[in-house]
Design an enzyme around this catalytic site. Structure first.
Site: not given
Ligand code: OSB
Ligand code: MG
Length: 369
Positions: A136, A162, A164, A189, A214, A239, A263, A291
């Site tokens: 991510s 992925k 953001k 995402d 996402e 999510d 999660k 994560g």
């Molecule tokens: O939406 O998946 C998410 C991190 C913090 C809060 C929300 C998210 C995330 C990530 C990071 O996408 C995932 C990771 O590398 O741990």
């Molecule tokens: Mg997410």
């Protein structure tokens, strides 16, 4: 099993690189570690709440109070038959699933260690010996920086990327990533940054063969996502909105998504995570493991979770070195050149703890009772 002592620790760990989502930038994590003790053995869990109540309503401070004042007292000196009994002990609490999940996961680890078996076996996993990994990648200062990062992660072997997105950092950014990397597994995402009024704009993302988009809409919404999904070719992935198995049933009934991100903390621990997993599998919805910028303990729990059979898509669980100069587990989590993490057979979550380093990072500690 009778838990005689619970130790709460808050550790502060600077990230190797800031992580930015539609709701803000994180440079340093404040993580609560939960240690549970029985029969001279310890189990460990991690609370995955953020430093601020922006991903969901929880944050480090709220989790500390909920654990200390409401959850731990219900568990201490109570005889329980299995870690599966921990969740129901705090079912009278509304929400606060990450706080409750951190303690629940610690008891699963403890039970596995008491029995001398790996955690993945204890939770009914083991469908695969290595889990497929993606990364991510947060919002960067420039598109050039993002393209460099994508290139580096692909070279490391990661199977999917992925990125953001948020309003102002979405369609054009995705277009440039797709142009540069035409055939990679790519997804976006949004962390709830849009509303249904943005449907036409989000439809532009249909041009880029994304694996999924996402959580574009409300953090607690399913109905609007269903309406958006009916207007998109790209599968939606939920999510934030999936906090319990019944949300999966609702999402499946409404056809709100094609994929679900599980999660561990968001759903309150392994018991509910398994129910979410089973429910999605029954509905024909594939899942992957999300994560929350975890330390090694949460990371190791995620690896165990991702060995359940319906975790068929690459997740967000990646190597420790992407987050930490030094992790609190030994060895650190590493990724193979195939873009996988190999599961370990040692009891519990399978890694040793670096207790000296944990002590060094600790900013708050409380021993209960
Ligand atoms: O939406 O998946 C998410 C991190 C913090 C809060 C929300 C998210 C995330 C990530 C990071 O996408 C995932 C990771 O590398 O741990
Ligand atoms: Mg997410």
């Amino acid at each position: 099993m009778k838990i005689g002592r619970i130790v709460l620790r808050q550790i502060r760990m600077p990230l190797v690189h800031f992580f930015e989502t539609s709701f803000g930038r994180t440079t340093e994590r404040d993580i609560i570690l939960v240690e549970v003790q029985a029969e001279g053995i310890s189990g460990w869990g991690e609370v995955t709440a953020g430093e601020d109540p922006f991903y969901n309503e929880e944050w480090t401070e709220s989790a500390w109070l909920i654990l200390r004042d409401y959850v731990a007292p219900r568990l201490l000196d109570q005889a329980i038959a299995s870690a599966a009994d921990v969740g129901p002990l705090s079912e009278h609490i509304r929400g606060h699933l990450m706080a409750r999940g951190g303690l629940e996961a610690a008891v699963w680890d403890l039970e596995a260690r008491l029995e001398g078996v790996p955690l993945w076996r204890k939770i009914g996993g083991g469908a695969r010996r290595e889990i497929p990994c993606g990364v991510s990648i947060g919002i960067q200062n420039s598109v050039a920086q993002l393209l460099d990062t994508v290139e580096r992660e692909l070279a490391a072997g990661y199977q999917r990327i992925k990125i953001k997105i948020k309003p102002g950092w979405d369609v054009e950014v995705v277009r440039q990533v797709r142009e540069r990397f035409p055939s990679i597994q790519l997804m976006a995402d949004a962390n709830s940054a849009y509303t249904l009024a943005d449907a036409a704009h989000l439809r532009c993302l249909d041009d880029f063969s994304l694996m999924m988009i996402e959580q574009p809409l409300g953090h607690d919404d399913i109905i609007d996502h269903a309406q958006l999904q009916s207007q998109l070719r790209t599968p939606l992935c939920l999510d934030e909105s999936i906090r319990a198995a019944h949300h999966v049933e609702q999402a499946a009934r409404l056809r709100a998504c094609g994929i679900i991100n599980i999660k561990l903390g968001r759903v309150g621990g392994f018991r509910e995570a398994r129910r979410v997993h089973d429910c999605a599998q029954a509905a024909g919805i594939p899942v992957w493991c999300g994560g929350m910028l975890e330390s090694g303990i949460g990371r190791a729990h995620n690896i165990a979770l991702a060995t359940l059979p319906n975790f068929v898509l690459p997740g967000d669980v990646s190597a420790s070195c992407r987050y930490w100069q030094r992790d609190i587990i030994d060895p650190a989590v590493e990724v193979t050149p195939r873009g996988t993490i190999e599961i370990r057979d040692a009891p519990g979550f399978g890694y040793d703890l670096d207790c000296d380093y944990i002590r060094h990072l600790t900013v708050r500690e409380e021993i209960l009772p």
